[in-house]
Scaffold this motif. Structure first.
Motif, PDB file in Angstrom:
ATOM      1  N   GLN A   1      38.267  16.103 -32.224  1.00 10.06           N
ATOM      2  CA  GLN A   1      37.487  17.207 -32.924  1.00 10.06           C
ATOM      3  C   GLN A   1      36.109  16.995 -32.765  1.00 10.06           C
ATOM      4  O   GLN A   1      35.159  17.175 -33.755  1.00 10.06           O
ATOM      5  CB  GLN A   1      37.939  16.653 -34.502  1.00 10.06           C
ATOM      6  N   MET A   2      35.627  16.776 -31.646  1.00 12.22           N
ATOM      7  CA  MET A   2      34.040  16.969 -31.148  1.00 12.22           C
ATOM      8  C   MET A   2      33.654  18.447 -31.556  1.00 12.22           C
ATOM      9  O   MET A   2      34.540  19.165 -31.047  1.00 12.22           O
ATOM     10  CB  MET A   2      33.900  16.402 -29.821  1.00 12.22           C
ATOM     11  N   ARG A   3      32.716  18.460 -32.347  1.00  8.29           N
ATOM     12  CA  ARG A   3      32.099  19.535 -32.630  1.00  8.29           C
ATOM     13  C   ARG A   3      31.004  20.045 -31.831  1.00  8.29           C
ATOM     14  O   ARG A   3      30.459  21.255 -31.456  1.00  8.29           O
ATOM     15  CB  ARG A   3      32.003  19.615 -33.901  1.00  8.29           C
ATOM     16  N   TRP A   4      29.683  19.143 -31.577  1.00  6.52           N
ATOM     17  CA  TRP A   4      28.384  19.484 -31.059  1.00  6.52           C
ATOM     18  C   TRP A   4      27.831  18.286 -30.554  1.00  6.52           C
ATOM     19  O   TRP A   4      28.317  17.136 -30.753  1.00  6.52           O
ATOM     20  CB  TRP A   4      27.709  20.096 -32.022  1.00  6.52           C
ATOM     21  N   PHE A   5      26.901  18.351 -29.725  1.00  3.62           N
ATOM     22  CA  PHE A   5      26.107  17.433 -29.089  1.00  3.62           C
ATOM     23  C   PHE A   5      24.554  17.746 -29.145  1.00  3.62           C
ATOM     24  O   PHE A   5      24.378  18.998 -29.393  1.00  3.62           O
ATOM     25  CB  PHE A   5      26.394  17.047 -27.453  1.00  3.62           C
ATOM     26  N   GLU A   6      23.799  16.621 -29.300  1.00  3.93           N
ATOM     27  CA  GLU A   6      22.399  16.706 -29.105  1.00  3.93           C
ATOM     28  C   GLU A   6      21.706  15.891 -28.120  1.00  3.93           C
ATOM     29  O   GLU A   6      22.093  14.754 -28.164  1.00  3.93           O
ATOM     30  CB  GLU A   6      21.719  16.381 -30.550  1.00  3.93           C
ATOM     31  N   VAL A   7      20.875  16.275 -27.483  1.00  2.00           N
ATOM     32  CA  VAL A   7      20.216  15.457 -26.155  1.00  2.00           C
ATOM     33  C   VAL A   7      18.997  14.873 -26.694  1.00  2.00           C
ATOM     34  O   VAL A   7      18.252  15.320 -27.590  1.00  2.00           O
ATOM     35  CB  VAL A   7      19.729  16.237 -25.155  1.00  2.00           C
ATOM     36  N   ILE A   8      19.176  13.417 -26.652  1.00  2.00           N
ATOM     37  CA  ILE A   8      18.197  12.638 -27.235  1.00  2.00           C
ATOM     38  C   ILE A   8      17.048  12.086 -26.370  1.00  2.00           C
ATOM     39  O   ILE A   8      15.822  12.006 -26.551  1.00  2.00           O
ATOM     40  CB  ILE A   8      18.857  11.199 -27.944  1.00  2.00           C
ATOM     41  N   GLU A   9      17.657  11.780 -25.091  1.00  6.10           N
ATOM     42  CA  GLU A   9      16.576  11.455 -23.999  1.00  6.10           C
ATOM     43  C   GLU A   9      17.184  11.623 -22.665  1.00  6.10           C
ATOM     44  O   GLU A   9      18.452  11.451 -22.407  1.00  6.10           O
ATOM     45  CB  GLU A   9      16.647   9.916 -24.259  1.00  6.10           C
ATOM     46  N   THR A  10      16.424  11.936 -21.655  1.00  5.02           N
ATOM     47  CA  THR A  10      16.620  12.128 -20.521  1.00  5.02           C
ATOM     48  C   THR A  10      15.861  11.287 -19.441  1.00  5.02           C
ATOM     49  O   THR A  10      14.735  11.283 -19.488  1.00  5.02           O
ATOM     50  CB  THR A  10      16.500  13.774 -20.169  1.00  5.02           C
ATOM     51  N   ARG A  11      16.578  10.476 -18.676  1.00  2.03           N
ATOM     52  CA  ARG A  11      15.998   9.228 -17.905  1.00  2.03           C
ATOM     53  C   ARG A  11      16.667   9.345 -16.554  1.00  2.03           C
ATOM     54  O   ARG A  11      17.842  10.173 -16.299  1.00  2.03           O
ATOM     55  CB  ARG A  11      15.751   8.228 -18.310  1.00  2.03           C
ATOM     56  N   GLY A  12      16.361   8.510 -15.565  1.00  2.00           N
ATOM     57  CA  GLY A  12      17.183   8.331 -14.396  1.00  2.00           C
ATOM     58  C   GLY A  12      16.697   7.260 -13.598  1.00  2.00           C
ATOM     59  O   GLY A  12      15.715   6.619 -13.875  1.00  2.00           O
ATOM     60  N   HIS A  13      17.689   6.724 -12.689  1.00  2.00           N
ATOM     61  CA  HIS A  13      17.230   5.687 -11.577  1.00  2.00           C
ATOM     62  C   HIS A  13      16.712   6.321 -10.364  1.00  2.00           C
ATOM     63  O   HIS A  13      17.215   7.367  -9.945  1.00  2.00           O
ATOM     64  CB  HIS A  13      18.548   4.925 -11.576  1.00  2.00           C
ATOM     65  N   ILE A  14      16.214   5.639  -9.901  1.00  2.00           N
ATOM     66  CA  ILE A  14      15.474   6.020  -8.535  1.00  2.00           C
ATOM     67  C   ILE A  14      15.917   4.977  -7.503  1.00  2.00           C
ATOM     68  O   ILE A  14      15.750   4.001  -7.629  1.00  2.00           O
ATOM     69  CB  ILE A  14      13.954   6.294  -8.541  1.00  2.00           C
ATOM     70  N   GLU A  15      16.351   5.326  -6.159  1.00  6.07           N
ATOM     71  CA  GLU A  15      16.549   4.405  -5.214  1.00  6.07           C
ATOM     72  C   GLU A  15      16.177   4.918  -3.774  1.00  6.07           C
ATOM     73  O   GLU A  15      16.252   6.226  -3.489  1.00  6.07           O
ATOM     74  CB  GLU A  15      18.259   4.189  -4.976  1.00  6.07           C
ATOM     75  N   ASP A  16      15.264   4.167  -3.228  1.00  9.94           N
ATOM     76  CA  ASP A  16      14.589   4.526  -1.982  1.00  9.94           C
ATOM     77  C   ASP A  16      13.929   5.961  -1.705  1.00  9.94           C
ATOM     78  O   ASP A  16      14.033   6.677  -1.146  1.00  9.94           O
ATOM     79  CB  ASP A  16      15.978   4.857  -0.804  1.00  9.94           C
ATOM     80  N   GLY A  17      13.161   5.955  -3.309  1.00  8.47           N
ATOM     81  CA  GLY A  17      12.379   7.136  -3.210  1.00  8.47           C
ATOM     82  C   GLY A  17      13.156   8.403  -3.632  1.00  8.47           C
ATOM     83  O   GLY A  17      12.468   9.493  -3.929  1.00  8.47           O
ATOM     84  N   LYS A  18      14.313   8.478  -3.942  1.00 10.12           N
ATOM     85  CA  LYS A  18      15.212   9.586  -4.390  1.00 10.12           C
ATOM     86  C   LYS A  18      15.815   9.322  -5.648  1.00 10.12           C
ATOM     87  O   LYS A  18      16.136   8.306  -6.220  1.00 10.12           O
ATOM     88  CB  LYS A  18      16.075   9.762  -3.463  1.00 10.12           C
ATOM     89  N   ILE A  19      16.148  10.212  -6.517  1.00 13.30           N
ATOM     90  CA  ILE A  19      16.873  10.423  -7.616  1.00 13.30           C
ATOM     91  C   ILE A  19      18.192   9.985  -7.280  1.00 13.30           C
ATOM     92  O   ILE A  19      18.914  10.489  -6.663  1.00 13.30           O
ATOM     93  CB  ILE A  19      17.033  11.825  -8.505  1.00 13.30           C
ATOM     94  N   ALA A  20      18.593   8.766  -7.989  1.00  8.58           N
ATOM     95  CA  ALA A  20      19.780   8.094  -7.641  1.00  8.58           C
ATOM     96  C   ALA A  20      21.179   8.904  -8.649  1.00  8.58           C
ATOM     97  O   ALA A  20      22.243   9.101  -8.373  1.00  8.58           O
ATOM     98  CB  ALA A  20      20.113   6.762  -7.725  1.00  8.58           C
ATOM     99  N   HIS A  21      20.491   8.682  -9.708  1.00 12.09           N
ATOM    100  CA  HIS A  21      21.415   9.399 -10.850  1.00 12.09           C
ATOM    101  C   HIS A  21      20.717   9.693 -12.195  1.00 12.09           C
ATOM    102  O   HIS A  21      19.567   8.893 -12.435  1.00 12.09           O
ATOM    103  CB  HIS A  21      22.634   8.627 -11.135  1.00 12.09           C
ATOM    104  N   TYR A  22      20.898  10.761 -12.940  1.00 14.75           N
ATOM    105  CA  TYR A  22      20.371  11.152 -14.191  1.00 14.75           C
ATOM    106  C   TYR A  22      21.007  10.326 -15.243  1.00 14.75           C
ATOM    107  O   TYR A  22      22.313  10.081 -15.180  1.00 14.75           O
ATOM    108  CB  TYR A  22      20.354  12.521 -14.536  1.00 14.75           C
TER     109      TYR A  22
END
Lengths: 71, 71, 71, 71, 71, 71, 71, 71, 71, 71, 71, 71
Positions: free
Chosen positions: J36-57
């Motif tokens: 019965q999930m109804r909605w979501f709200e984005v609180i924060e967006t960050r990510g990891h960097i490996e070897d100068g590239k985005i590894a994951h969000y």
């Protein structure tokens, strides 16, 4: 009298002179289409830089004005 | 053109005269080592008081400037 | 010397002239009852509009002053 | 040129595809009644979930556009 | 259906009775010119004091309503 | 190992394609002068509109990287 | 008239009945030592729970009042 | 003297011992390349957990230091 | 009992030793003129740096205390 | 119907592909234990960097779902 | 006694009647599965509008309750 | 590995000794029912005062832990 309703507009005024002058420009422009403005709130102050100098201030304000109720 | 990258520096300028003058001092000092400054954002306005009077304004700004990409 | 304690008051100064003048009015009025004021922080800038023009600026500040410790 | 005045509208766009598509929907709908849009700012990103999956994204943006001054 | 676009207005309602009544006044006044209102969000609650008593509550809300797309 | 010190830079990347691509541009540009980047945080998402369409996204991020201690 | 100076106090009122009643208690208590109260702003609404029920609401407000200037 | 300009760096210090020690590590590392540091502000306190225990504290601070003006 | 009214003071305590000690200094100083203190909230943690080392911590707190009602 | 009660969970989803994919991972994982999930709200967006590239969000969201009341 | 640990849940209660009633619904529903609730904090107040009238209030609260420690 | 999903719990730990000890109490109590805790974030620091002295610190933290995905 105590159940007035107000609406707020968000505006950005700019001026090469001062923060106060940027606010004034925003309010005078709003005044061309809105009557009964009552107050403003400064939301953000920024500005553009050209050749290492402040080219103009940009001030975001909210302007509150009375809505005439038809009832 | 649309994939410019900018860097932001956080600076505190001060002035006994006005808020605008404190911003100007910060930007001119930054301009001694940074070129291609494009905009500023006011983060905080404070000041020192001496003998019951404003001694100087202290304005914290972020300054955005273009980074030259080597590719 | 490094264990000073300060108290902060929240004040709203107003002025028809400028943001700086509204701050000054608040600090001078505070100075009539508080000594040893050391700094201020601007919390909010707003103002009243009359007849489509800025009637006066209203600036909320916090003023920090030293508390004399009795020990 | 440096004393332009802008107005900001707050809009919520939605899309089953992506955050970018929800922003695009909001801007294109705004463009049906507003000309001279210049920038947008993302205020909030949310979405609806149906049957355990994202049904659509809802992105709140502010859109800034130039006000033509009559003077 | 999932790509609806909404617009938000910022309003201040007031009432001598209660916070809920101030919200109701703002929404009913908005309803005189806007159709398809869907939700509201309370942004700020304040009020005026006269002779040491609450004269009226002032509640700032955002009201979201559906924009009809022409396409 | 547990007493690493990191520094954060604030950057704005832009891209006509997507929010992710704007982040990527900022990080790759930073990588030309900074090594040992470890994470990023999205601070703000905005963009420019031209002719009623999104011209490019502008994403402000902070990038954290390890500082080599000389001791 | 336009250079009034106001001071703000931060108070927490409580009431087992309602949010409005908690605000009222705070203002009436403040009125025992402060005259010329002009407005209040709600900062935070919380409350205590006892035996699974709301025991009382606790509302933090700021109260603004006019300072008489001696000059 | 009153028109000093300061720059702020954002740093993250870590320590298995205490919040104070994490701040100290950040400041001492900054001191290897920056002179004339004047103050710090704590922005965020977090930490890593390993095997159900605090492995180290991570404290994000801003450090303000005087910029020597060449004029 | 449930309609107690509290007042909050904003104080800045400082200490060369620790964050906790700076809080303690602020509370003990407040206790010289205020009775019935009930709780504190940490608002901001900063500090001064001298010769590349932390000279003292400065912690801003709010202190809540019970107001005796005369009725 | 109008007195539904919802609970919100705070989750962090990650993905090497996109922000949307990180949100999707968080919601699908939540769906394994919550109905019965109804909605979501984005609180924060960050990510990891490996070897100068985005590894994951890494995207922090809050997910709201209906609580079945037993009464 | 002074080393109690509390957990906070985030809930959204709704009610067609009032803000207080929406809070009450959330707390009573939480009480069906959680014991030892101690306090609540109001995070957000919103509501749905149908046919130009408030259909129900939706109040997001955090509820704090004591965790029994097994040691 | 890069598509881990984490959940965050909000806890309040208390201690008469120090801020760090209050955090530790919260984490150790959480560890009685949650495994795979990875990090914490300090949200708020407050405390109780008795007889003019700090009775205990109360620190609100969020604790992030890995959710095992069944797929």
């Amino acid at each position: 009298m105590s159940d007035h309703v107000y609406k707020k507009l968000e505006l950005v005024g700019s001026s090469p002179k001062s923060i106060e002058d940027a606010i004034r420009n925003a309010i005078e422009t709003a005044g061309e289409s809105v009557r009964q403005m009552r107050w403003f709130e400064v939301i953000e102050t920024r500005g553009h830089i050209e050749d290492g100098k402040i080219a103009h201030y940009q001030v975001t304000i909210k302007v509150g004005f009375t809505i005439e109720r038809t009832t």
